[in-house]
Scaffold this active site. Structure first.
Site, PDB file in Angstrom:
ATOM      1  CG  ASN A 157      -1.863  -1.206   1.222  1.00  0.00           C
ATOM      2  OD1 ASN A 157      -1.870  -1.962   2.168  1.00  0.00           O
ATOM      3  ND2 ASN A 157      -2.613  -1.411   0.156  1.00  0.00           N
ATOM      4  NE  ARG A 187      -2.097   1.318   5.961  1.00  0.00           N
ATOM      5  CZ  ARG A 187      -1.703   0.356   5.145  1.00  0.00           C
ATOM      6  NH1 ARG A 187      -2.586  -0.511   4.669  1.00  0.00           N
ATOM      7  NH2 ARG A 187      -0.433   0.232   4.790  1.00  0.00           N
ATOM      8  CG  HIS A 199      -6.439  -3.544  -0.324  1.00  0.00           C
ATOM      9  ND1 HIS A 199      -5.747  -3.601   0.874  1.00  0.00           N
ATOM     10  CD2 HIS A 199      -6.660  -2.225  -0.579  1.00  0.00           C
ATOM     11  CE1 HIS A 199      -5.575  -2.370   1.330  1.00  0.00           C
ATOM     12  NE2 HIS A 199      -6.117  -1.512   0.476  1.00  0.00           N
ATOM     13  CG  ASP A 234      -3.258  -7.065  -2.292  1.00  0.00           C
ATOM     14  OD1 ASP A 234      -4.258  -7.005  -1.550  1.00  0.00           O
ATOM     15  OD2 ASP A 234      -2.148  -6.594  -1.957  1.00  0.00           O
ATOM     16  CB  ALA A 257      -3.252  -6.421  10.451  1.00  0.00           C
ATOM     17  CB  CYS A 276      -0.535  -7.200   2.393  1.00  0.00           C
ATOM     18  SG  CYS A 276      -2.135  -7.810   1.953  1.00  0.00           S
TER      19      CYS A 276
HETATM   20  N1  ARG Z   1      -4.552  -3.387   8.074  1.00  0.00           N
HETATM   21  C1  ARG Z   1      -4.201  -3.047   6.748  1.00  0.00           C
HETATM   22  C2  ARG Z   1      -5.304  -2.217   6.114  1.00  0.00           C
HETATM   23  O1  ARG Z   1      -6.447  -2.526   6.342  1.00  0.00           O
HETATM   24  C3  ARG Z   1      -3.901  -4.253   5.927  1.00  0.00           C
HETATM   25  C4  ARG Z   1      -3.445  -3.914   4.541  1.00  0.00           C
HETATM   26  C5  ARG Z   1      -3.312  -5.116   3.651  1.00  0.00           C
HETATM   27  N2  ARG Z   1      -2.758  -4.747   2.407  1.00  0.00           N
HETATM   28  C6  ARG Z   1      -3.110  -5.220   1.223  1.00  0.00           C
HETATM   29  N3  ARG Z   1      -2.411  -4.851   0.207  1.00  0.00           N
HETATM   30  N4  ARG Z   1      -4.149  -5.978   1.052  1.00  0.00           N
HETATM   31  O2  ARG Z   1      -5.076  -1.272   5.424  1.00  0.00           O
END
Ligand code: ARG
Length: 276
Positions: free
Chosen positions: A72, A91, A169, A171, A259, A265
């Site tokens: 991310n 974030r 997401h 991914d 998470a 990720c």
């Molecule tokens: N806790 C993070 C969020 O929700 C996890 C991110 C996972 N990243 C990903 N590329 N799927 O943003």
């Protein structure tokens, strides 16, 4: 092993924790994290990937528990990058750190419209057969970002609508693999998106992932050459991947699943040559 080693960006889990809830996986996980185990799991992933690629590190920052998820940070194509603009405000303080890293490392950055949510390689995946970028929207990336991405990278963007908040997401439920293969969990997409996928990837190259494997983040895989690194895969999925010519390496990433993240990720591929 590929001739030119891929470069992969990772961030040590020094400050990793589950402090807030911004996806369904994080609910009820506060205080459940085993930091020592998370550190070991991350090191195992880093070392395993390090046998096949060069691992580049970004400094972790205090109070940014999700910075460990470098997918991310942004998305890279050639010497260009688009840094993320996070949907959850929790974030957003990661953004200047990732932007600075991209600038310091010679990437040309797009000035994405501040009002548009965009979460980098978490929602942008290059196809490994054709010349296009699969781009997710619906939860963390807004469809308004797609036209800007297409213009800046000069590559066709295929917009894919995510419909299940557990797969927030792209991914988490979709993984293009070398040779034009695709591992994906069809129920995570709307009807039109499934048609878009099926019209681009012939059925013998589509590897359908069921709910159990998807729940174990099997689609959140890192593919280098013929290696596929993932948290966990069932025997039938392993067999399907093997028949497609891949070797599966499981790495337990249970602490990161708390998470809502896993192998893919935790990485950002920095070497994405521009396709002819
Ligand atoms: N806790 C993070 C969020 O929700 C996890 C991110 C996972 N990243 C990903 N590329 N799927 O943003």
């Amino acid at each position: 092993m590929p001739e030119l080693r891929d470069k992969i960006l990772m961030c040590p889990p020094t400050h990793f924790s589950v402090d807030y809830v911004i996806n369904p996986w994080m609910a009820g996980q506060k205080g459940s994290l085993n930091e020592g185990r998370a550190q070991k799991q991350w090191e195992t992933l880093r070392d395993a990937l390090g046998e096949h690629a060069e691992i580049v590190l970004i400094d972790p920052q205090p109070d940014l528990p999700d910075m460990v998820f470098t997918a991310n940070a942004g998305v890279v194509y050639g010497d260009k990058a688009i840094a993320s603009h996070f949907m959850p405000h929790e974030r957003r303080p990661e953004e200047p750190h990732f932007k600075k890293w991209f600038r310091d490392n010679g990437f040309e950055l797009l000035n994405l419209d501040e009002k548009i949510g965009f979460e980098g390689a978490g929602d942008c995946l290059l196809d490994r057969g054709g010349k296009w970028l699969w781009t997710g929207y619906g939860f963390r990336t807004e469809i308004e970002a797609h036209a800007e991405i297409q213009k800046f990278f000069d590559i066709e963007v295929v917009s894919i609508r995510l419909t299940d908040s557990r797969f927030y997401h792209i991914d988490t439920c979709f993984c293009p693999l070398n040779g034009g293969f695709l591992m994906y969990h069809p129920p995570a997409f709307d009807f039109d998106s499934r048609i878009a996928i099926e019209s681009r990837i012939p059925s013998h190259k589509r590897i359908v992932v069921d709910t159990m494997d998807a729940g174990n983040f099997a689609c959140n895989a890192v593919n280098i050459g013929d290696m596929v690194f993932l948290n966990k895969a069932s025997d039938p999925l392993k067999a399907r991947l093997m028949l497609a010519g891949f070797k599966v390496r499981e790495i337990n990433l249970s602490e990161f699943l708390k998470a809502g993240g896993s192998a893919k990720c935790l990485t950002l591929k920095l070497t994405e040559p521009v396709k002819a």
